[in-house]
Enzyme design. Structure first.
Site, short mmCIF file in Angstrom:
data_model
loop_
_atom_site.label_atom_id
_atom_site.label_comp_id
_atom_site.label_asym_id
_atom_site.label_seq_id
_atom_site.Cartn_x
_atom_site.Cartn_y
_atom_site.Cartn_z
CB SER A 150 -7.70 0.77 6.66
OG SER A 150 -8.39 1.99 6.74
CE LYS A 157 -3.73 1.90 2.96
NZ LYS A 157 -4.43 1.63 4.24
CB SER A 163 -7.54 3.55 3.63
OG SER A 163 -6.65 2.99 4.57
#
Length: 470
Positions: free
Chosen positions: A179, A80, A155
């Site tokens: 997330s 990420k 996220s």
């Protein structure tokens, strides 16, 4: 015949170790898969093709030379884009940080490399990771592989979409408000939010020193298609690290508990409505656990809604101190979501209010700890509604409120520092969207969470990776 990109991280590591596959073949297969499906999803935002191929060649040479191999030797992984990687920008999804190059790897990247894994790509996230819908003002929208018009979650949405579609076998995300688990739920994969301190959390961008809410509630963790890979990833990542002064060394397996293990089931969590298909999926997962020898009972932990309220006041109250710095970097939709969510939470007016909040958090944690002394695991939905349409969370205040309501089952683990695993347990018949459930456990009992998640997966798991639905 199974394609290389369809294999799990554990299977790939074994085949590389047995010399049935070379790391170069595995990396090339995943790079080709990225080329084939990422244009439809926009999950991957930076491909590390040259670096990955060079690392794969080196990994194959090490194996041929008989050198000591790590548990993920030669296996590609994705990261990420709010996790530092040396020499690459940690963009947090915003143009203002597009050139913010990290000087060193984050501890979790460092440990994946030490285990022999090879970074292959960076994945998308919403602006500053402050939204549960993945659209970035720098990189654009990530689509859900199961339904192109529905959210991939956030996220860590780019990571989940990449895993679900076979672009990566294992990846890294983080979780301050679900997330790691929100996108796992939306995209039909597995993940775990580790206990507070279990996995080190450190980075240089945007700042090295963390807000209190980040110190106490944010965690780094693994994501994968199979629970076995999540377990393997967690074992690689866990343990104290000097860059995170709050990280700890603790054994992965806790003391043996009397069997059968009791599981509290909350199919319809208090604090809002629950979609009938979601509730039915939780109850099917409860039956799967019963079939595996667990004792299940529908009972809710005490002060459930207080835990949700504490999380909201804590994160919003703390982030209020930096909103003036963050909002100019964020896109209009992201700011709209954040502002509307913030306005729905009572502000913390002064030091006394902050003190009272921490006292309340302590009381809720003690109530849950006492409850979980008898019931070490809690089974619940991940989201109480199906993944929403793109932009629903920010287009109107009603959508923001509904979004905050549907994600309520994920946040008690954050505010209480508990481990919480997400595992797919079915699909919605009308939309085809996956439905995940949460297995939350006592602090530092990730082993129990993953054992139960694996029992659910064995009976109800989804066949992934998939070709994106067009």
């Amino acid at each position: 015949m199974t394609e290389i990109w369809q294999l799990s991280a554990t299977e790939l590591a074994q085949r590389i170790a047995d010399r049935q596959l070379s790391s170069a073949e595995v990396v090339d297969a995943h790079l080709a898969r990225i080329d084939a499906v990422n244009p439809a999803l926009n999950a991957v935002v930076r491909v590390l093709a040259d670096e990955a191929r060079a690392a794969a060649v080196a990994a194959d040479r090490m194996l041929a030379a008989g050198e000591q191999m790590g548990p993920l030797h030669g296996v590609p992984f994705t990261v990420k884009e709010n996790i530092d990687m040396a020499g690459l920008p940690t963009t947090w999804g915003v143009p203002a940080l597009a050139q913010a190059v990290a000087p060193v790897d984050a501890p979790v990247v460092e440990r994946m490399r030490a285990a022999g894994a090879i970074p292959i790509a960076r994945t998308n996230l919403p602006d500053m990771a402050l939204r549960i819908h993945t659209t970035s003002s720098l990189h654009g929208l990530t689509r859900n592989p199961w339904h192109p018009e529905r959210t991939a979650g956030g996220s860590s949405g780019g990571e989940a979409a990449a895993l679900a579609s076979g672009m990566s076998p294992i990846g890294l995300g983080n979780d301050i408000g679900g997330s790691l688990r929100n996108p796992a739920n939306a995209c039909g994969i597995a993940s775990i939010r580790p206990s507070a301190g279990r996995v080190p959390d450190a980075g240089y961008i945007p700042v090295e020193d963390h807000l209190l809410a980040v110190q106490l509630m944010n965690v780094q963790g693994p994501m994968a298609r199979r629970v076995a890979d999540v377990r393997l990833g967690l074992r690689v990542l866990m343990g104290a690290h000097p860059r995170d002064p709050w990280s700890i060394d603790a054994p992965f397996e806790g003391k043996s508990l009397g069997r059968p293990i009791r599981v509290a089931v909350v199919a319809e969590p208090p604090g809002g409505s629950t979609h009938p298909q979601v509730a039915a999926t939780v109850r099917r997962a409860a039956q799967a656990l019963a079939d595996a020898g667990y004792v299940v009972e529908e009972v809710c932990p005490p002060r459930y809604e207080d835990a949700i309220s504490c999380w909201a006041r804590f994160i919003m109250g703390d982030f209020n101190s930096v909103l003036g710095l963050l909002q100019p970097m964020m896109g209009a939709d992201a700011v709209a979501f954040l502002n509307t969510a913030n306005q729905s939470v009572p502000p913390l007016a002064d030091a006394t209010a902050w003190s009272h909040l921490m006292v309340e958090r302590d009381g809720v944690a003690r109530a849950w700890s006492t409850f979980m002394a008898e019931r070490p695991l809690l089974l619940s939905p991940t989201w109480t509604q199906l993944p929403f349409a793109h932009g629903f969370d920010s287009a109107a205040p009603e959508g923001t409120a509904a979004t905050m309501e549907l994600m309520r089952p994920v946040v008690p683990a954050n505010v209480l520092g508990l481990p919480s695993a997400c595992v797919p347990a079915g699909r919605d018949e009308a939309t085809g969207l996956p439905i995940g459930v949460l297995v939350t456990g006592r602090r530092l009992r990730e082993d129990l969470c993953l054992e139960a998640a694996e029992a659910i997966e064995a009976r109800l798991g989804l066949a992934t990776p998939i070709d994106p639905v067009r």
